[in-house]
Design a protein around this motif. Sequence first.
Motif: not given
Lengths: 236, 819
Positions: B56, B431, B610-611, B614, B618
């Motif tokens: 990733r 991430g 979501s990215r 990640e 948060k």
Amino acid sequence: MEETALGGQERAFPTTLWSSILKPGKPDSDERRRTIEKLFSIYWKPVYCCVRFGWNKPVEDAKDVVQDFFADLLDRDFLKDVDPAKGRFRSFLKAALRNFMMNEKRDAARLKRGGGAKIVPLDGVEHFQAAPGDPDQVFDAEWLRSVLARAVDELRSDLTKAGKEKVFRVFELYDLAQGAEPTYGSVAKETGIAESDVRNHLHAARGFLRRILIRQISEYAVDERDVEEEIRWILG
Amino acid sequence: MDPGMILRLRRGQAEERDRRLAEILIERGLLVPEEARDLRHACDPGTFGDMLVRMRRVSDEQLARFERESGVREVMAALHDRELPEEVREALQNTLARVGKYVLVKVLGRGGMGEVWKGWDNQLHRWVALKFLTGDHPEVLRRFLREADLASQLSHPGITRVYEIGVHPKRPFIALEFVDGKSLEGGKLDRRRAAEIVRDAARAVHYAHEKGVIHRDLKPANVLEARDGRVFVTDFGLARPASGGGSLTVSGAVLGTPHFMAPEQALGRPADARTDVYGLGATLYALLEGRPPHEGTDSFEIIQRASHGATPPQTAHDDLSVIVRKAMEAERRDRYETAAALADELERFLRGDPILARPVGHFTRGMRVVRRHPAYASTIVLLAAAVVAGIFLGNRLLRERRDRTRIEEANREIDAARPLLAQIDRMQEAGRADDPAMEQALSLLESRAASALRIASDYAPAIHLQGLSQFYRRRYREAEATFSRVLSRDPTYHDARGRRGLARFYLLSWVPLDFVQDEGSFRIRFVPYPSEDEERIRGAEEDFRSLPAGHRDREYGLAFMAFARGDFEAARTGLRRLLGEASFRAEAWHFLALAELLAGDPDASLRASSRAIELGLKDAPTHSARAFGHAVQGRFDAAVEDAAAALARNPEWPQLRRLRAAWLIELRRFEEALREYDVLLARPPERTDDLLNRSIAYSELGHHESAIRDAARAVEIAPRDPWTYWRLGRNRIAAAQALIKARKTEPALGELRGAEAAFDGMISCAPAEPEGYVQRGMARMRMSRFEEALADFEKAVSLRADLRETLRGLMDTCRKNIR
């Protein structure tokens, strides 16, 4: 700043054999004919091998068929049928050959076609070897082999001309090795240079080879994308 | 060529392909060289890209793009190989001699800030001069980039053009117009040619002045003469906007070359257009005399001489020497007013016309000295003045030297923090925001910033570092204040300005969305930012707009501004483009998510939020954005999860809690809904909608008493709202049904009476609303009071005729029972 802001103006794809024969006008000029002959002469061998080993023709027969095939293409003004956007020259040639072989007109063509143009010297054809198999596969394998061989030949002659025999030697020992897998160390020992030089030479030679390949492919490719696809196919 | 050979050959090429991919990633700052090497060695040839995707480190799309890019680059390069100049073809053999699309051919020179290379632009097929910065002091880097920035605003045939500012993380560079010729450094020319050259240079410099840029370091080395005779002024390395623009350098006087320095510069006073006139005069002097005007054994001595302003002696005495002297007058007002005036004067000289400047006699010179030093109007005292000036200057230099040591120490701390910044970016992108190493890096960054500040508390780059450490911690309020402090010291500190703008924008932490449910479908509505946020938005916008074009933060900023204005299309187009390049800006992903949602693409919105999550963002807004994305598509189970995560981070968000509770009711998860309403209702003001919704949950769970209590309380709070009565009545009916089931007829009857009373209340509030009659009718039916029930139903039908069909069955039952 403007040019960079626009991401750089793309340069036109250089004139290739292919694009020069595709140009409209003067369809029967000698120049065009010469160009086509050159194009064919380069790819004579894969066609021959395909006919000889894929279609399983005897040597003499195969030579005639190949000669006829190219003559037929020339006479038929085959380019009218080719849509350059549709695919690679290799695919086109492969398909054309398949059609030709299946076409009954072939026998008649043998008698009257040819136009006197001898496409390639046929010396040594008897020694061409390839494993028999599916015609398309034979064609591709032979194509791959001849493109790579031609590129390696050019690499050798370029590097020799430039006085860089050592660079070619390293490349030969490492990337064209047969049998036991060489290491940087073993090549260094054999050529009497440092391992770091082996690495650098190898890197340089591979780069040259790639450039040569790209140039050679561009002679029959239609555009950059075509070159890219073909090079990816060739280099696996 | 046997198959084994082909295999080996292909293997070798695969290794090279991996290497090229690594080069591109390093160029983009996505990998550091050591890491790239390690990773490459850890995988089979040709699988490097796949491994990066698995790790990733890059996305599939990125990989495809980079591979395509490297392929096209190769193909183009190879195809044009044959047309390349010999030097370039040679340089191409060395892959290290490549920076982006440029091929480095040879070093043209080395200066204080870095190296200048002759290079070849492989895309545009032209020569360029590439100026690389060596060393990485932020101060120097900024000066370097500022040169590029200022010079790129200039477009004049006599000024070398800036083609590209290469913001390469390791090797920043400027690509300049390549002049095939030489600089005039150290040369001595015949008088005519010297005059021509300085005339042309003066015209170019005048153009820059008109654009508001002062060169400040004119000297023969910065004037180029092309083979075809054209003259170029180059190196705007010390240039500064004529107006505004704070001091970039702590020790202004030591910048610039003392040999050609104007007195005001030597004394550290601000420069203006006439400072450049002096520089042009000094250049002309050097071209005529073959030596610089101020000489000395060390720079201290040279600066001292320059500050005196004594015009150095000249060998010839003609009009040209008069022009030189006037251009180099110690007092600015005595010089040519503009560079254009100097050019015109040189033109007159070249044409053989009389010049305007008059030779200065001894008397005038003396008068000027007196004017300059009115307190000491005698030659003897003048000598003393020179000594005093010398001491003064000496002190000044001492102080500057001390400052410089301090700055150097601070720079060491800042330099040490640089790898940390890169590491943090990398970890964020991967991430790994929760990685303990991240915490470590952030702490280290803080301590570096603190010690840089201890050494030089008012040094802008040190303060900036502190701002960055706060920024990375997402302490935007503090970061905003810190960046403001940087900017108060140096308003041209673009990076601080950009970050401040971002911090300001990120402080708009709430989500300007409203979730509307109508007719069973859900919509998202944009709620414009309230007026208390306006000032912050305006501040951010000002910051973004005053950044130079092309500054990354400006691009982000403009997209954010589009969002704040409600132009979601523009916002998402801009952000999508930007985030394709550098994907680790979590906040930007968050705003992209909002923009996508508002522009009607909930799937894209979900991906973006979501990215963001990640990438370590948060916080409550991000989770809530994703919750909205789910809810708008009816996926309430996922929506309540994200809403819970958001509320865990920010429990003081009643509106979101309310939505979550409503979604829970949709999911028939009444227990949980109940808990949310308990929280909402635990603090005033009690809202009737919360009470009513809780009563639904109670009722569904069979807690009829509580359901009735809540509804009754709602009626108490809003006695004019018919729907509170409605809910009360419904709850009582539900209770009655439960009682009937338990064969408790008498209490059930009581509840039914209560329901009847509730619907009475509803009817009195809304006599024209048929629903009240319908419900009361049904309650009465259950009490076997069919006549009254029938009357209610008929009343309802009279209010809304289309109810007749619906109520037909009920009315028939009533009629049957009446008979």
